[in-house]
Motif scaffolding. Structure first.
Motif, PDB file in Angstrom:
ATOM      1  N   THR A  16       0.861  -1.189   0.000  1.00 39.85           N
ATOM      2  CA  THR A  16       0.000   0.000   0.000  1.00 39.85           C
ATOM      3  C   THR A  16       0.894   1.235   0.000  1.00 39.85           C
ATOM      4  N   PRO A  17       0.357   2.396  -0.410  1.00 37.13           N
ATOM      5  CA  PRO A  17       1.200   3.605  -0.430  1.00 37.13           C
ATOM      6  C   PRO A  17       1.813   3.887   0.934  1.00 37.13           C
ATOM      7  N   GLY A  18       3.036   4.360   0.929  1.00 41.20           N
ATOM      8  CA  GLY A  18       3.731   4.667   2.171  1.00 41.20           C
ATOM      9  C   GLY A  18       5.226   4.661   1.964  1.00 41.20           C
ATOM     10  N   ARG A  19       5.959   4.691   3.057  1.00 41.89           N
ATOM     11  CA  ARG A  19       7.418   4.693   3.007  1.00 41.89           C
ATOM     12  C   ARG A  19       7.936   3.375   3.585  1.00 41.89           C
ATOM     13  N   TYR A  20       8.813   2.725   2.840  1.00 45.72           N
ATOM     14  CA  TYR A  20       9.309   1.399   3.236  1.00 45.72           C
ATOM     15  C   TYR A  20      10.832   1.340   3.097  1.00 45.72           C
ATOM     16  N   THR A  21      11.381   0.354   3.808  1.00 42.15           N
ATOM     17  CA  THR A  21      12.792  -0.016   3.594  1.00 42.15           C
ATOM     18  C   THR A  21      12.807  -1.433   3.056  1.00 42.15           C
ATOM     19  N   ILE A  22      13.346  -1.584   1.856  1.00 42.94           N
ATOM     20  CA  ILE A  22      13.442  -2.934   1.296  1.00 42.94           C
ATOM     21  C   ILE A  22      14.887  -3.416   1.434  1.00 42.94           C
ATOM     22  N   VAL A  23      15.016  -4.718   1.718  1.00 41.88           N
ATOM     23  CA  VAL A  23      16.328  -5.345   1.923  1.00 41.88           C
ATOM     24  C   VAL A  23      16.546  -6.327   0.785  1.00 41.88           C
ATOM     25  N   VAL A  24      17.653  -6.171   0.069  1.00 39.57           N
ATOM     26  CA  VAL A  24      17.955  -6.986  -1.099  1.00 39.57           C
ATOM     27  C   VAL A  24      19.235  -7.764  -0.820  1.00 39.57           C
ATOM     28  N   SER A  25      19.180  -9.091  -1.007  1.00 40.76           N
ATOM     29  CA  SER A  25      20.357  -9.924  -0.735  1.00 40.76           C
ATOM     30  C   SER A  25      20.509 -10.990  -1.795  1.00 40.76           C
ATOM     31  N   TYR A  26      21.754 -11.423  -1.969  1.00 38.35           N
ATOM     32  CA  TYR A  26      22.083 -12.481  -2.924  1.00 38.35           C
ATOM     33  C   TYR A  26      23.407 -13.083  -2.494  1.00 38.35           C
ATOM     34  N   VAL A  27      23.487 -14.421  -2.538  1.00 39.18           N
ATOM     35  CA  VAL A  27      24.695 -15.101  -2.071  1.00 39.18           C
ATOM     36  C   VAL A  27      25.914 -14.583  -2.809  1.00 39.18           C
ATOM     37  N   GLY A  28      26.915 -14.141  -2.043  1.00 43.01           N
ATOM     38  CA  GLY A  28      28.149 -13.664  -2.645  1.00 43.01           C
ATOM     39  C   GLY A  28      28.180 -12.170  -2.905  1.00 43.01           C
ATOM     40  N   TYR A  29      27.083 -11.437  -2.627  1.00 43.00           N
ATOM     41  CA  TYR A  29      27.033 -10.002  -2.857  1.00 43.00           C
ATOM     42  C   TYR A  29      26.692  -9.286  -1.550  1.00 43.00           C
ATOM     43  N   THR A  30      27.070  -8.019  -1.467  1.00 45.72           N
ATOM     44  CA  THR A  30      26.790  -7.234  -0.277  1.00 45.72           C
ATOM     45  C   THR A  30      25.298  -6.925  -0.186  1.00 45.72           C
ATOM     46  N   THR A  31      24.691  -7.243   0.961  1.00 45.97           N
ATOM     47  CA  THR A  31      23.270  -6.966   1.170  1.00 45.97           C
ATOM     48  C   THR A  31      23.035  -5.456   1.241  1.00 45.97           C
ATOM     49  N   GLN A  32      21.961  -5.008   0.593  1.00 46.01           N
ATOM     50  CA  GLN A  32      21.648  -3.571   0.569  1.00 46.01           C
ATOM     51  C   GLN A  32      20.264  -3.314   1.159  1.00 46.01           C
ATOM     52  N   SER A  33      20.162  -2.200   1.912  1.00 49.80           N
ATOM     53  CA  SER A  33      18.870  -1.707   2.410  1.00 49.80           C
ATOM     54  C   SER A  33      18.590  -0.371   1.740  1.00 49.80           C
ATOM     55  N   VAL A  34      17.403  -0.226   1.138  1.00 48.81           N
ATOM     56  CA  VAL A  34      17.065   0.973   0.366  1.00 48.81           C
ATOM     57  C   VAL A  34      15.711   1.496   0.822  1.00 48.81           C
ATOM     58  N   ALA A  35      15.638   2.811   1.105  1.00 50.83           N
ATOM     59  CA  ALA A  35      14.368   3.454   1.470  1.00 50.83           C
ATOM     60  C   ALA A  35      13.597   3.788   0.192  1.00 50.83           C
ATOM     61  N   VAL A  36      12.313   3.437   0.167  1.00 46.94           N
ATOM     62  CA  VAL A  36      11.471   3.658  -1.014  1.00 46.94           C
ATOM     63  C   VAL A  36      10.168   4.325  -0.576  1.00 46.94           C
ATOM     64  N   THR A  37       9.795   5.403  -1.264  1.00 44.33           N
ATOM     65  CA  THR A  37       8.502   6.044  -1.029  1.00 44.33           C
ATOM     66  C   THR A  37       7.544   5.610  -2.127  1.00 44.33           C
ATOM     67  N   VAL A  38       6.420   5.042  -1.746  1.00 44.76           N
ATOM     68  CA  VAL A  38       5.463   4.476  -2.699  1.00 44.76           C
ATOM     69  C   VAL A  38       4.229   5.369  -2.766  1.00 44.76           C
ATOM     70  N   GLY A  39       3.930   5.854  -3.952  1.00 48.62           N
ATOM     71  CA  GLY A  39       2.738   6.662  -4.156  1.00 48.62           C
ATOM     72  C   GLY A  39       1.575   5.825  -4.637  1.00 48.62           C
ATOM     73  N   GLN A  40       0.496   6.529  -5.085  1.00 51.35           N
ATOM     74  CA  GLN A  40      -0.689   5.820  -5.538  1.00 51.35           C
ATOM     75  C   GLN A  40      -0.417   5.001  -6.798  1.00 51.35           C
ATOM     76  N   THR A  41       0.564   5.415  -7.570  1.00 48.11           N
ATOM     77  CA  THR A  41       0.883   4.676  -8.803  1.00 48.11           C
ATOM     78  C   THR A  41       2.049   3.714  -8.618  1.00 48.11           C
ATOM     79  N   GLY A  42       2.479   3.490  -7.369  1.00 49.13           N
ATOM     80  CA  GLY A  42       3.573   2.561  -7.110  1.00 49.13           C
ATOM     81  C   GLY A  42       4.914   3.247  -7.188  1.00 49.13           C
ATOM     82  N   ALA A  43       5.955   2.429  -7.241  1.00 52.04           N
ATOM     83  CA  ALA A  43       7.320   2.955  -7.297  1.00 52.04           C
ATOM     84  C   ALA A  43       8.197   1.983  -8.057  1.00 52.04           C
TER      85      ALA A  43
END
Length: 944
Positions: free
Chosen positions: A70-97
């Motif tokens: 749903t619309p709002g502000r989130y932190t998504i965590v992206v990981s993959y074996v062998g790569y540095t895990t990243q946390s990214v802040a995302v603001t989601v509007g009515q049309t997504g992001a």
């Protein structure tokens, strides 16, 4: 009111419909994007989760992902074996992001490891000892091998495993080793917990004779996320068996992804089947025989269930592998002589047969089986987690022994006493089979939490392996003494081994200098081994005075002479410290004390260090002591086997008994009591990252092992009436034992260079060159002869040759490749992928045991004996091409051993066994099956 009500009703429904539509519209908003590496290559299977929730998704084969929010502000965590895990802040509007992610790091480099360090944040390149991280989940689709032993044999240069043939149970369980040491000198873990060994003992004349090992093929490769190989002694950290190193298997725990796979492959090859026959006939040409066999099917299915904030992953696998056969044509006598003359050709012609009818099966055993594994974790409280993992597997195998020719049946059945009865069953002789049922079960349950900055982990791990034998298409010659209709199949009994390990571990990081990690723990382990007797007809001699060959032909059944299951316990305590004095200088130390109920206690240490000379160059070194307790199998295994010994170009069957080390026979012969193996390990190396995309590691090592356990050769009762009496009572003509006979030294180095390159924007190429060189030697005295730990009774009685001989030494020094080099290329562009891999297996050598074992020229480095042979190095080429048919479906076709490379042909008639063995079964490089072609489909379907 009746007129107003319908209007209100319709208005109410309209409002509700609008509200529901608004809610549905809001819920259908998404975060979407593409996850790539620095080259722009999509990372299929990368994990994306919304921090603080159970929402998550996996990237498809192009790296695309989508999360419903749903619309709002989130932190998504992206990981993959062998790569540095990243946390990214995302603001989601009515049309997504839209949020694209580029992960940094290089595939299989820098991943956080479980082994090698008890610091929670130590990465592969930061450890003071070498740790290979193999992202198996990423590479398994590119290769044709389906079981874990063979997969690792080609992706890990320090790992060696080759299939054996006509070696009883060893045909059904591949021996595996690190750095050329024993199969039981490497410790296997799953998710950081000790894995139990197999019940089988390798007692035939193959490499790793007298050793036990862990059945890696019982673990489905499709359930594994990654494999960590610690190439360093680690007994002070993990306990017994970790002399050569540690293999840690990390199971998958991803959720919301349905994984399914199917593959089929077969061998299509040519080899010189009639090599020996044509040499006898004086023919100069030797046309190859074309063979297609060894069809192998693999099917797998897996899914990870999201249990709130917890997870449960389930994986199942089925493998069906047909046998292969690279036998040579038998050149010896087939039928009994007629009036003193060999009439094989005329008899074959009269019966409409050729010599091919009497082929043995020299190649892979047939194997069919399935496995199911699980991995579970669930959070408890603010910082606790309840976890469990384990699995079950069951395999049924079939292999064959040597053919019982009509001529040999006459000799083996008391000069023909029972030959007519046997011929009534098998007019042209028979090829007896060994059938196995191998079952394996394991489960671990634990709880980890954090309290007042301390990490606590309490667990219990149980595992059991049973290895049952059957015999078919056979006969017990002596059974004709009591019946005219004897059995042709037998239950030959079996072996079992179980282990239970309880652990309590604590750790904490202190802010001392740049950080001090303190870890300590307790362990209590029980090891147990038992023998199940076969049915009476599988082992009994019903006509003792006649001297007829007793028991079921090919594999006499077990007789339980040790009684109840034999158990022992081991108690251990350890402490492990890691101090970062500066950001550049790390020093570690570990102490471990273990006390065994059967042979005493041992204290072991380890010190290691890493120093960062520059931002791109690290030095590292380690020194440690180690030990391996005698296995319960080595202490209590007892059985009579049919062995074939070389006599004048013929293989003659001998009933050879293996007796326990504490038996009366061992006492009469002066066999010393079993004790632990001890070791000292030394290593030094460096890691370098001089420029982007390139990494190089180099590590040299020396491993000294004292009191190494071997299985002796065969003693007879020729010089001692008491010995002969005991052997006769056991139905055996010879006896062998497990004993601490020798000291060894392994020296070598390992180097790995990898380079990742992106070109033309969307094309990526990863190149890896890996080298392992190991020189294993039995320690020798100033006279150049091996130093043998033997009692005065053995020395004075002239029995050293039966205790340890030239071929025994060769199994340690030259029967396995001294070096292995692999060069691989992984290319990717859009939906297309390709893998090219070349693996060079170094020379191996066969040393004949018939030489005087303690003469000046008996051992390696002396004069070459008549049956010695050096087998040249060979390079095997693998190629595969993958294509993403859909975002979720990938097809792969390829070939292992593309150019149909074989080891050198045996050139000595004695080793050929009258033409039957074209290739050596005593020394091994990469097996002898030829080119293998395969196709594979992989489905990775996100369900959330």
């Amino acid at each position: 009111m009746t007129k107003i009500y319908p209007k209100l009703h319709r208005t109410f429904l309209a409002v509700i419909t609008l509200f529901m539509a608004t809610v549905a519209w809001a819920q259908n908003t998404t975060i979407r994007g593409t996850i790539t590496d620095a080259s722009g290559q999509g990372l299929a299977g990368a994990s994306v989760t919304v921090q603080g929730t159970s929402k998550g998704a996996f990237a498809d084969n192009s790296g695309n992902y989508s999360l419903a929010v749903t619309p709002g502000r989130y932190t998504i965590v992206v990981s993959y074996v062998g790569y540095t895990t990243q946390s990214v802040a995302v603001t989601v509007g009515q049309t997504g992001a839209v949020q694209d992610i580029i992960l940094s790091g290089a595939r299989d480099l820098g991943a956080v490891t479980v082994v090698g360090s008890r610091s929670a944040a130590r990465t592969r390149t930061e450890t003071p000892v070498p740790v290979d991280v193999i992202p198996l989940a990423q590479v398994v689709n590119e290769i044709g091998q389906v079981d874990l032993n063979q997969i690792m044999n080609y992706v890990a240069p320090s790992f060696q495993s080759a299939r054996q043939t006509i070696a009883d149970g060893t045909d059904h369980l591949d021996p595996a080793q690190l750095r050329g040491l024993g199969t039981d000198q490497v410790l296997v873990l799953i998710n950081g917990k000790r894995r139990h060994q197999a019940a089988l003992v390798n007692v035939n004349g193959t490499v790793n004779r007298g050793q036990t090992n862990t059945d890696l093929s019982a673990i489905p490769a499709t359930a594994i996320e990654r494999i960590e190989i610690l190439r360093d002694g680690a007994s002070a950290q993990y306990g017994s068996d970790a002399i050569a190193g540690v293999i840690n298997i990390v199971l998958k725990k991803r959720t919301g992804l349905l994984e399914a796979g199917s593959s089929y492959g077969f061998y299509d090859t040519k080899y010189p089947k009639n090599y020996a026959l044509y040499k006898i006939q004086g023919k100069s040409d030797d046309p190859d025989v074309h063979v297609t066999d060894g069809g192998t099917y693999q099917g797998s299915l897996g899914y990870g269930f999201n249990l709130g904030k917890g997870y449960l992953t389930l994986f199942g696998e089925y493998i069906s592998r047909d046998a292969t056969n690279r036998t040579g044509t038998y050149t010896g006598q087939v039928f009994p002589s007629v009036n003193g003359q060999i009439r094989d050709d005329s008899i074959l012609s009269a019966r409409g047969l050729t010599r091919n009818f009497f082929d043995i099966r020299a190649g892979n055993s047939e194997m069919k089986g399935g496995a199911a594994f699980y991995n579970f974790g669930y959070p408890v409280g603010k910082s606790g987690e309840l976890y469990a993992f384990g699995g079950w597997s069951k395999k049924s195998g079939n292999s064959a022994g040597l053919y019982r020719y009509p001529s040999s049946i006459v000799l083996a059945s008391n000069a023909g006493k029972y030959a007519p009865n046997v011929f009534a069953l098998y007019p042209n002789g028979f090829l007896p089979n060994i059938d196995t049922d191998i079952e394996d079960f394991s489960t671990a349950v634990g709880f980890r939490t954090k309290f007042s900055q301390w990490n606590f982990d309490i667990s219990n791990t149980y595992g059991i392996n049973t290895f049952d034998f059957g015999v078919s298409n056979s006969v017990n010659y002596s059974q004709f003494a009591v019946t005219s209709n004897p059995q042709t199949s037998f239950d030959a009994g079996g072996l079992k081994f179980w282990q239970n390990t309880a652990n309590a571990d604590v750790s904490r990081r202190y802010e001392v200098l740049q950080g001090l990690n303190v870890a300590a723990g307790l362990e209590y382990r029980i090891d147990a081994f038992g023998i199940r007797s076969g049915e009476e007809a599988s082992y009994k001699n019903y006509d003792v005075p006649s001297g007829v060959g007793p028991a079921a032909q090919v594999f006499p059944g077990f007789i339980n002479t040790i009684g109840d299951t034999k158990t022992r316990n081991a108690k251990a305590v350890y402490v492990d410290l890691e101090q970062d004095f500066t950001q550049a200088f790390l020093l570690t130390g570990a102490l471990r004390f273990e006390d065994y109920s059967d042979f005493g206690h041992t204290l072991n240490y380890k010190f290691s260090s890493r120093y960062k000379l520059t931002s791109w160059l690290n030095l590292r070194a380690s020194v440690s002591s180690g030990f391996r307790a005698p296995s319960q199998q080595q202490k209590y295994y007892a059985k009579t086997n049919t062995l074939f010994i070389q006599q004048g170009g013929n293989l003659t069957p001998v009933q050879a008994g293996t007796f326990t080390n504490d038996s009366r026979l061992a006492e009469l012969l002066g066999i010393p009591k079993l004790t632990e193996e001890t070791s000292n390990n030394y290593a030094v190396g460096f890691t370098a990252k001089p420029f982007s995309g390139f990494e190089f590691t180099f590590d040299g090592y020396q491993i000294d092992i004292k009191n190494r356990i071997i299985l002796t050769n065969n003693f007879t009762g020729a010089t001692n009436a008491q010995i002969k009496q005991i052997l006769d009572a056991e139905g055996a003509s010879t006896a062998n034992f497990f004993t601490n006979a020798i000291d060894t030294r392994a020296r070598g180095f390992e180097a790995v260079a990898s380079y990742n390159k992106t070109f033309l924007k969307s094309h990526s190429l990863r190149t890896v060159l890996a080298i392992n060189i190991t020189d294993n030697n039995v320690k020798k005295g100033s006279d150049g002869k091996p130093i043998i730990h033997a009692s005065p009774l053995l020395v004075n009685g002239g029995q050293l040759g039966n205790y340890f001989n030239r071929e025994d030494e060769s199994r340690i020094e030259v029967a396995n490749p001294k070096d292995k080099v692999s060069l691989s290329f992984n290319y990717r562009h859009s939906r297309l992928g390709a893998m090219l891999r070349l693996v060079r297996f170094g020379t191996v050598q066969y040393l004949d045991a018939s030489a005087n074992p303690f003469s000046a020229n008996a051992f390696n480095g002396g004069a070459v004996e008549s049956l010695d042979q050096v087998f040249a190095a060979k390079t095997v080429t693998d190629l595969s091409i993958s294509y993403d048919i859909l975002k979720t479906l990938t097809a792969t076709v390829g070939a292992n051993n593309l150019f149909d490379v074989y080891p050198d042909v045996q050139t000595h008639s004695g080793n050929q066994s009258l033409g039957r063995f074209v290739y050596s079964r005593r020394v091994q490089q990469m097996g002898f099956n030829g080119a293998y072609y395969f196709a594979r489909l992989k489905l990775a379907l996100p369900t959330r």
